[in-house]
Design an enzyme around this catalytic site. Structure first.
Site, mmCIF file in Angstrom:
data_model
loop_
_atom_site.group_PDB
_atom_site.id
_atom_site.type_symbol
_atom_site.label_atom_id
_atom_site.label_comp_id
_atom_site.label_asym_id
_atom_site.label_seq_id
_atom_site.Cartn_x
_atom_site.Cartn_y
_atom_site.Cartn_z
ATOM 1 N N CYS A 223 0.753 -0.971 0.000
ATOM 2 C CA CYS A 223 -0.047 0.043 -0.196
ATOM 3 C C CYS A 223 0.796 1.133 -0.052
ATOM 4 O O CYS A 223 1.830 1.359 0.787
ATOM 5 C CB CYS A 223 -0.952 0.008 1.104
ATOM 6 S SG CYS A 223 -2.176 -1.190 1.351
ATOM 7 N N ARG B 99 6.617 -1.234 -4.159
ATOM 8 C CA ARG B 99 6.159 -1.524 -2.944
ATOM 9 C C ARG B 99 5.201 -2.810 -3.082
ATOM 10 O O ARG B 99 5.075 -3.533 -1.970
ATOM 11 C CB ARG B 99 5.376 -0.429 -2.169
ATOM 12 C CG ARG B 99 6.141 0.639 -1.928
ATOM 13 C CD ARG B 99 5.415 1.805 -1.279
ATOM 14 N NE ARG B 99 5.108 1.757 -0.030
ATOM 15 C CZ ARG B 99 5.680 2.185 1.164
ATOM 16 N NH1 ARG B 99 6.985 2.814 1.012
ATOM 17 N NH2 ARG B 99 5.272 2.023 2.277
ATOM 18 N N TRP C 221 -2.500 -3.097 -1.599
ATOM 19 C CA TRP C 221 -2.195 -4.563 -1.568
ATOM 20 C C TRP C 221 -3.209 -5.217 -0.441
ATOM 21 O O TRP C 221 -3.221 -4.862 0.684
ATOM 22 C CB TRP C 221 -0.792 -4.707 -0.988
ATOM 23 C CG TRP C 221 0.033 -5.981 -0.977
ATOM 24 C CD1 TRP C 221 0.644 -6.581 -2.174
ATOM 25 C CD2 TRP C 221 -0.120 -7.002 -0.005
ATOM 26 N NE1 TRP C 221 0.911 -7.679 -1.942
ATOM 27 C CE2 TRP C 221 0.728 -8.023 -0.469
ATOM 28 C CE3 TRP C 221 -0.514 -6.865 1.288
ATOM 29 C CZ2 TRP C 221 0.953 -9.409 0.046
ATOM 30 C CZ3 TRP C 221 -0.189 -8.002 1.985
ATOM 31 C CH2 TRP C 221 0.386 -9.182 1.494
ATOM 32 N N ASN D 269 -3.692 3.218 4.598
ATOM 33 C CA ASN D 269 -2.448 1.922 4.518
ATOM 34 C C ASN D 269 -2.586 1.481 5.998
ATOM 35 O O ASN D 269 -2.372 1.930 6.941
ATOM 36 C CB ASN D 269 -1.265 2.537 3.994
ATOM 37 C CG ASN D 269 -0.020 1.817 4.065
ATOM 38 O OD1 ASN D 269 -0.260 0.357 4.321
ATOM 39 N ND2 ASN D 269 1.200 2.194 4.119
ATOM 40 N N GLY D 270 -2.371 -0.006 6.039
ATOM 41 C CA GLY D 270 -2.311 -0.463 7.415
ATOM 42 C C GLY D 270 -3.687 -1.492 7.704
ATOM 43 O O GLY D 270 -4.262 -1.976 6.521
ATOM 44 N N GLU E 29 18.313 -18.220 0.464
ATOM 45 C CA GLU E 29 18.141 -17.088 -0.049
ATOM 46 C C GLU E 29 17.892 -17.410 -1.664
ATOM 47 O O GLU E 29 17.226 -16.999 -2.304
ATOM 48 C CB GLU E 29 19.367 -16.193 0.318
ATOM 49 C CG GLU E 29 19.360 -15.031 -0.776
ATOM 50 C CD GLU E 29 18.041 -14.032 -0.422
ATOM 51 O OE1 GLU E 29 17.287 -14.515 0.462
ATOM 52 O OE2 GLU E 29 17.706 -12.877 -1.101
ATOM 53 N N LYS F 299 14.654 -16.138 -3.689
ATOM 54 C CA LYS F 299 14.565 -15.391 -4.941
ATOM 55 C C LYS F 299 13.999 -16.032 -6.051
ATOM 56 O O LYS F 299 13.362 -15.559 -6.752
ATOM 57 C CB LYS F 299 16.295 -15.009 -5.428
ATOM 58 C CG LYS F 299 16.977 -14.048 -4.683
ATOM 59 C CD LYS F 299 16.372 -12.763 -4.821
ATOM 60 C CE LYS F 299 15.511 -12.339 -3.815
ATOM 61 N NZ LYS F 299 15.817 -11.973 -2.753
ATOM 62 N N GLU G 172 10.113 -16.302 -5.406
ATOM 63 C CA GLU G 172 9.310 -15.069 -5.409
ATOM 64 C C GLU G 172 9.050 -14.456 -6.854
ATOM 65 O O GLU G 172 8.105 -13.777 -7.080
ATOM 66 C CB GLU G 172 9.763 -14.184 -4.377
ATOM 67 C CG GLU G 172 11.141 -13.553 -4.727
ATOM 68 C CD GLU G 172 11.539 -12.599 -3.545
ATOM 69 O OE1 GLU G 172 10.743 -12.056 -3.054
ATOM 70 O OE2 GLU G 172 12.820 -12.400 -3.303
ATOM 71 N N HIS H 219 16.188 -36.586 5.063
ATOM 72 C CA HIS H 219 15.444 -37.234 6.132
ATOM 73 C C HIS H 219 14.129 -36.677 5.732
ATOM 74 O O HIS H 219 13.332 -36.207 6.482
ATOM 75 C CB HIS H 219 15.814 -36.303 7.427
ATOM 76 C CG HIS H 219 16.963 -36.745 7.793
ATOM 77 N ND1 HIS H 219 17.399 -37.921 8.392
ATOM 78 C CD2 HIS H 219 18.222 -36.080 7.911
ATOM 79 C CE1 HIS H 219 18.657 -38.052 8.807
ATOM 80 N NE2 HIS H 219 19.146 -37.046 8.248
ATOM 81 N N LYS I 220 6.958 -4.795 -1.235
ATOM 82 C CA LYS I 220 8.273 -4.475 -0.936
ATOM 83 C C LYS I 220 8.506 -4.371 0.560
ATOM 84 O O LYS I 220 9.389 -4.601 1.088
ATOM 85 C CB LYS I 220 8.998 -3.205 -1.988
ATOM 86 C CG LYS I 220 10.138 -2.531 -1.694
ATOM 87 C CD LYS I 220 11.161 -3.867 -2.250
ATOM 88 C CE LYS I 220 12.576 -3.406 -1.962
ATOM 89 N NZ LYS I 220 13.525 -4.845 -2.352
#
Ligand code: F6R
Length: 600
Positions: free
Chosen positions: A2, A27, A73, A99-100, A477, A481, A484, A500, A595
């Site tokens: 947002c 964002r 968002w 926003n929130g 990581e 990447k 996403e 395992h 973001k």
């Protein structure tokens, strides 16, 4: 996540708002809208999808010098035109962007708004309807706004228009970021300075639970008791060219390529006139006084934290625990006697991390924030800050912030060690210089890495990353990447752990990307590769020079073994980039992602 913009001045606001929203696209969002106000009232334009879609429905003939805008968002209610902001009160008098998350919205609806018909599924609509209700009961707009805010539980950044007052934008914030920008005959509102850099670089920080009355000439900040607060603006040190893509097709590629520059900037910034690495003495004192360090972070920053643990424990010899912020916040472990908290956050706004920061400050513990954004919430609220100096990171997938976080933590570990005479057996400045050159060399090998990405990932639906020791952390990581931005299901595992259970998922041709940069585990990780190959996996081994073997797909240059994550991550970032590109994914704006994750 947002974004909010607002403008009040002499010029037509539509293009300023739309351009501002475009700067907030990074964002993450799934719908967008603007509301502009003139003598004929408030005109709302909103649309599901991209700002480009919104542009097509904005009526160019409407001229208005006051307006607010929003990228949404979705949290409460699907992404749709109806749920997109701005929202309006039943009479249409009030228009608002938010926003929130309002946690008690349902309760407020039942207690105060039983007689109101809601149009959207959002938590936001309750705010605008409450304001209208209180005004209908005889309160002034400012009182109604203030009394509404007093009822809200949760996070908010709000900009509000009243169609009976064309000269004011009402603003408030709690836990969600919001700034007011000042100009000579206009003022603006923005979730971050980048959005409105087109018109001003002077901003006023807002604190939680403040209300701001923004007019063309004046910015008046009040607390919830109506007392006025004076606060001078600061100049945002952002270069407009930093936030442009230039000749790059994507911000992500630009930001991957910027990493050598960022390494050099960090070395330069953290060096004193005598050529030694240096960090504020208070931070080093806090490090030395702590019996255990707790690193708190989310996502990529959490992965950087895992590498940071290794660096701090091995170089400065202080025990470190690394925690996912959203878990720590609700399930705090038993703490040591003298903990020091380190918050790692590119944006400095991540709500989960902030929630932990608030808790540990209440307990009286010291906190250091490592962030890319000066003046961000986590930076302001911690005792100390170390900046990443990585320049704005626009692509949703974090790249240069990750390597910058690791580099800054290596410096923190080195300076701490030296301050208490723990021998450091290498010259960190020299080693980071080698790293910068090695990243440059890797960025020049894009064609080979693109080929690897095609070979291993063009048809697969899943992929595993394995590594041992610090390579395991980098594998996590690499998997994040890849998933996403390319939507390939990717998971990182410790080399010895795969058998395992997860090995059951290995089928004929399943790609397994293995990292082999650590001498002490080179043979054992290769043993793990053999295990998956025996079950049909297609192995891609990325090793470091000196440890390479014939079967390896790619060899990275040799660097100090404690610092290998700074370069072994580069091919993984590029592999993810090309996998997403070849699958036709929106590299810089992956689906469902934000973001700056400003809700818990
Ligand atoms: C992944 C990514 C996210 C962030 C996470 C924390 O590429 O960017 O996983 O790392 O949302 O964000 P910050 O670092 O801003 O606290």
């Amino acid at each position: 996540m947002c974004g909010i913009v607002g403008y009040i001045g002499k010029n037509d606001s539509k293009e300023i708002l739309l351009k501002g929203l475009e700067k907030l696209e990074y964002r993450g969002y799934d719908s967008a809208g603007i509301a502009v106000m003139n003598e004929n009232g408030v005109h709302v334009f909103k649309e599901k999808g991209r700002i480009a879609d919104l542009r097509t429905i904005v009526d160019k003939s409407v001229m208005a010098t006051t307006g607010i805008g929003h990228t949404r968002w979705a949290t409460h209610g699907v992404p749709s035109k109806v749920n997109a902001h701005p929202h309006q009160s039943t009479s249409g008098r009030f228009t608002l962007v938010h926003n929130g998350v309002i946690e008690n919205y349902d309760l407020l609806k039942r207690e105060y708004l039983n007689d109101v018909t809601f149009v959207s599924e959002t938590d936001t609509e309750v705010i605008i309807q409450l304001i209208e209700k209180f005004v209908n009961n005889g309160e002034s707009v400012l009182d109604a706004f203030r009394n509404t805010l007093k009822l809200l539980v949760g996070s908010y950044a709000i900009a509000l228009l009243d169609n009976q007052d064309q000269g004011t934008i009402y603003v408030a914030k709690n836990k969600s970021p919001l700034l007011v920008g000042v100009g000579s005959d206009f003022n603006v509102v923005a979730s971050d300075a980048m959005a409105m850099l087109q018109v001003t670089d002077r901003y006023i920080e807002l604190m939680d639970k403040e209300i701001v009355i923004v007019t063309q000439e004046k910015v008046t900040i009040q607390n919830l008791n109506g007392e006025t607060i004076d606060r001078a603006p600061y100049t945002a040190e952002l270069d407009a060219s930093d936030i442009e893509k230039g000749t790059y097709p994507h911000y992500m590629l630009k930001e991957i390529d910027e990493q050598p520059l960022v390494m050099r900037k960090i070395i330069q910034t953290y060096q004193n006139d005598q050529g030694e690495l240096t960090i504020e003495p208070e931070i080093i004192k806090a490090m030395n006084e702590s019996d255990r360090i707790y690193i708190i972070a989310a996502g990529t920053s959490y992965h950087a934290g895992l590498v940071g643990k290794q660096l701090i424990e091995k170089i400065a010899q202080i025990p470190v625990e690394v925690h996912v912020a959203s878990e720590f916040s609700y399930n705090m472990p038993l703490l040591s006697k003298n903990p020091l908290f380190i918050f790692i956050s590119q944006s400095g706004e991540t709500a989960d991390s902030r929630s932990v920061l608030v808790q540990v400050k209440e307990l009286g513990y010291k906190a250091l924030t490592i962030t890319n954004v000066p003046g961000s919430t986590l930076s302001r609220e911690a005792d100390f800050t170390l900046l990443l100096h990585a320049g704005p990171e626009i692509a949703v997938a974090s790249t240069k912030a990750y390597t910058a976080q690791i580099a800054v933590m290596s410096i923190l570990a080195e300076v701490t060690a030296k301050s208490c005479n723990i021998p450091v057996e290498f010259d960190l400045i020299h080693e980071l210089g080698i790293i910068a050159n090695a990243i440059e060399a890797l960025c020049d090998s894009k064609e080979i890495i693109e080929q690897i990405s095609k070979e291993f990932l063009s048809v697969t639906r899943n992929c595993f990353f394995i590594g041992r020791a610090v390579d395991y952390y980098v594998g996590l990581e690499g998997a994040l990447k890849l998933k996403e931005i390319s939507y390939i299901q990717a998971e990182g595992f410790a080399g010895g752990e795969l058998k395992h259970g997860t090995i059951a998922l290995i089928e004929e041709g399943t790609p397994v990307i293995a990292l082999a940069t650590q001498e002490s585990v080179n043979l054992s990780i290769r043993g793990n590769v053999k295990e998956v190959v025996a079950r049909g996996a297609n192995p891609c081994i990325i090793s470091m020079k000196g440890l390479e073997m014939d079967e390896d797909s790619f060899v990275i240059p040799e660097v100090h073994e404690l610092l290998t994550p700074l370069i072994s991550v580069i091919p993984l970032q590029l592999i993810a980039y090309y996998a997403a590109l070849h699958r036709g994914c929106d590299v810089d704006k992956p689906r469902n992602l934000a973001k700056s994750v400003t809700v818990e």
